[in-house]
Design a protein around this motif. Structure first.
Motif, PDB file in Angstrom:
ATOM      1  N   PHE A   1      47.267  40.872  49.136  1.00 19.41           N
ATOM      2  CA  PHE A   1      48.668  40.755  48.732  1.00 19.41           C
ATOM      3  C   PHE A   1      48.984  41.698  47.567  1.00 19.41           C
ATOM      4  O   PHE A   1      50.101  42.191  47.455  1.00 19.41           O
ATOM      5  N   THR A   2      47.985  41.942  46.716  1.00 22.17           N
ATOM      6  CA  THR A   2      48.196  42.884  45.618  1.00 22.17           C
ATOM      7  C   THR A   2      48.386  44.305  46.153  1.00 22.17           C
ATOM      8  O   THR A   2      49.203  45.073  45.660  1.00 22.17           O
TER       9      THR A   2
ATOM     10  N   PHE B 243      52.602  41.363  42.944  1.00 29.16           N
ATOM     11  CA  PHE B 243      51.924  40.088  43.197  1.00 29.16           C
ATOM     12  C   PHE B 243      50.948  39.730  42.082  1.00 29.16           C
ATOM     13  O   PHE B 243      50.833  38.560  41.700  1.00 29.16           O
TER      14      PHE B 243
ATOM     15  N   GLY C 243      52.817  35.519  48.360  1.00 30.83           N
ATOM     16  CA  GLY C 243      52.322  36.826  48.790  1.00 30.83           C
ATOM     17  C   GLY C 243      53.086  37.359  49.983  1.00 30.83           C
ATOM     18  O   GLY C 243      53.524  38.523  49.996  1.00 30.83           O
TER      19      GLY C 243
END
Lengths: 276, 344
Positions: free
Chosen positions: B50-51, B57, B310
């Motif tokens: 998700f980052t 995020f 996310g």
């Protein structure tokens, strides 16, 4: 074989069957009666367990061997009759009462929690707490101490196949699980140990190990009651053999006085014990 | 003393048993002894993915929001974990929490009871409701599923009847009931006091489960009821205490919920039952009882929260989060089935 000493009308109880004064026994049952509705479980049974002996209780299915042992260890309460422990009459209402009195039973199901480790199972229901504030206020268990003592108990019984007391019981073999249950009983029993069909589910090699454990317990000075179907096992380890039949006792013999074939004959009623 | 034949040379079968294990088998054993590893792995992977999808995020503000969103479900899931460890299930978690929020809020706002007292009485309602579940399970010997299915309706109805279906609004709420919504800054993370309450609750329960004999008995009862009875554990007493403690946790969660939403509404946390069970299951606690841990449950609740934010930050429809949660539940239970087959 046995000398004829009196000519009473009482049924002959076999060469090892003379009733003792309960003050000389570890455990005595006298005239135990238990009925389940119209079914007679125990029909006035007498039994003695002497210090340091292995007493086998054999009998066909439904002969009353389990009922007898349950009546002695508080799992059922006899309708009438007396039970003496070290010469004192006792009235066990629950297995917990018998346990508190120093009697440990290894059940056929073993009574272990498979997901818990060996040490947790050894001390299950009687966990020790850590000393000081950690134990009294925070109720912390003494995990390290229990683990060490579990290892010592296993080593004392010569069980070397299991080393890691943090191993879950479900990862052990059938014989090793049995060894854990037997070690637990031997550790906490102060009067005697009852083993209910300990070899029924085991292979030849593991059976040998369990019989060896029984000898080890005997060597520690603890008497053992062994409930079993298996004649070779019984004749290998027992000092005396109590033969249950039809809710009563068909006699008490020794591995020296009779052969396994004769024992089976008495157990099934094909022959009855005769003096001489 | 004789020794149980141990030093004999290894037989062919024993040598076979001691053969080198495949990596898969070793993974199975690792997960068997540490069931919380798989949710931890999922959480880390999800976090990284998700980052990459959206760098926002990983910002402390996002993480603070996730923690706040997750707190209530995580707290309910702690109680749910206790019950599932005993091989039970609680379908009435949400109903008990709602009943407690409405009870506290109405006592304080309409009954004029001081805030602190209303709070304590609300927690007590949770304890009583949990205790009732426990009594029904142990005295009537009904399956926990049936008992809590029944009390789910009963507690919901009582909550609605008592509150008249009205919610208690933000402005009327006394400070003591709203305290758990107080924002605080821990380092760069903006969270609420409610998050701290839940964290403390998790640590305390994890300690009790792993370090006390009561905790060990909870596992034993769930693992093998009859064996526990035979070794002298008072099984019914353990079960009753588990349901009562779970009720206490739900009562405290009600407080966190009021702080989070600022209101007490009969329509709040409607999905709490299934969400709490989802967190427990994704966290690696076995629905068959006797296996699992609080840390796994917290990880499970965090995973659901991380997926929610996310995917939303990745610009994906929220239904993908629902779908992903469903997949995770099925995967988690499959892994549980697999690791329970482990052999030494």
């Amino acid at each position: 074989m046995t000398a004829v000493t009196n000519e009473s009308n009482e049924k002959y109880r076999g060469p090892a069957g003379d009733l003792a004064d309960p003050s000389a026994t570890v455990l005595s049952g006298r005239s135990l009666i238990k009925t389940f509705g119209k079914v007679i479980g125990l029909d006035g049974v007498d039994i003695d367990l002497f210090p340091g002996e292995v007493l086998a209780v054999i009998g066909d299915n439904g002969a009353g061997k389990s009922t007898l042992v349950k009546a002695l260890t508080g799992a059922i309460t006899p309708d009438s009759g007396q039970v003496f422990l070290d010469g004192h009459e006792v009235h066990f209402k629950t297995p917990q009462d018998a346990r508190s009195a120093g009697i440990e039973t290894v059940y056929q199901t073993l009574a272990v929690a498979p997901a818990l480790d060996i040490s947790a199972n050894m001390f299950l229901g009687r966990e020790r707490r850590r000393p000081g504030v950690l134990g009294s206020v925070f109720r912390m268990m003494d995990k390290k101490g229990m683990r060490e003592d579990a290892g010592k108990s296993m080593a004392n019984l010569g069980i070397a196949t299991v080393q890691n007391m943090g191993q879950a019981v479900e990862t052990l073999s059938g014989g090793q699980r049995q060894a854990v249950a037997v070690a637990r009983a031997a550790t906490f029993a102060t009067k005697f140990v009852v083993l209910d069909e300990p070899t029924a589910a085991l292979g030849v090699k593991e059976t040998g190990q369990v019989l060896n454990l029984i000898q080890q317990i005997k060597a520690k000075g603890l008497p053992v009651i062994l409930i079993s179907h298996n004649m070779p096992n019984v004749f290998e380890v027992a000092d005396r053999i109590h033969i249950a039949r039809l809710g009563g006792c068909a006699g008490v013999i020794t591995p020296k006085s009779h052969t396994p074939t004769e024992a089976v004959a008495i157990m099934t009623g094909a022959t009855t014990l005769q003096r001489g | 003393m004789t020794s149980v034949s141990t030093h004999a040379p290894a037989s062919a079968a024993e040598q076979f048993a001691m053969r080198r294990q495949s990596p898969v088998q070793r993974l199975q054993q690792l997960l068997h002894s540490h069931p919380s590893l798989s949710p931890l792995l999922v959480l880390i992977v999800a976090f990284v993915v998700f980052t990459i999808l959206n760098p926002r995020f990983a910002q402390p503000s996002t993480i603070g929001i996730i923690l706040q969103q997750v707190a209530v479900i995580a707290a309910l899931a702690i109680g749910q974990t206790l019950i599932i460890l005993t091989a039970g299930i609680d379908l009435s978690v949400g109903a008990i929490a709602i009943l407690a929020t409405l009870f506290s809020a109405n006592l304080a706002v309409k009954g004029g009871v001081p805030g602190i007292l209303a709070l304590i009485l609300g927690v007590l309602v949770g304890v009583l409701a949990g205790g009732l579940n426990g009594l029904l399970v142990t005295r009537l010997r009904l399956p926990p599923f049936i008992v809590t299915l029944g009390t789910l309706s009963i507690f919901t109805a009582i909550a609605l009847l008592y509150s008249g279906g009205q919610q208690v609004g933000r402005r009327q709420m006394p400070a003591a009931l709203n305290w758990a919504g107080t924002p605080i800054l821990i380092g760069p993370f903006r969270i609420t006091t409610g998050v701290i309450v839940v964290a403390v609750l998790a640590i305390v329960m994890a300690f009790i489960l792993s370090q006390t004999s009561w905790g060990r008995h909870v596992y034993a009862v769930g693992n093998d009821l009859e064996a526990s009875r035979l070794v002298g554990i008072r099984v019914d007493r353990v079960l009753l205490s588990v349901y009562t403690v779970a009720g206490l946790i739900y009562g405290l969660t009600a407080w966190v919920q009021i702080g989070r939403s600022g209101t007490a509404s009969p329509n709040a946390i409607v999905d709490a039952n299934l969400d709490s069970i989802t967190a427990v299951v994704i966290g690696g606690t076995s629905l068959f009882g006797g296996r699992g841990a609080i840390i796994g449950t917290i990880l499970g609740a965090l995973i659901v929260g991380v997926f929610r934010i996310g995917l939303s930050l990745a610009g994906v429809d929220d239904q993908w989060r629902v779908l992903a949660t469903g997949l995770l539940v099925i995967i988690a239970v499959s892994i549980d089935q697999w690791i329970r087959k482990v052999k030494a």
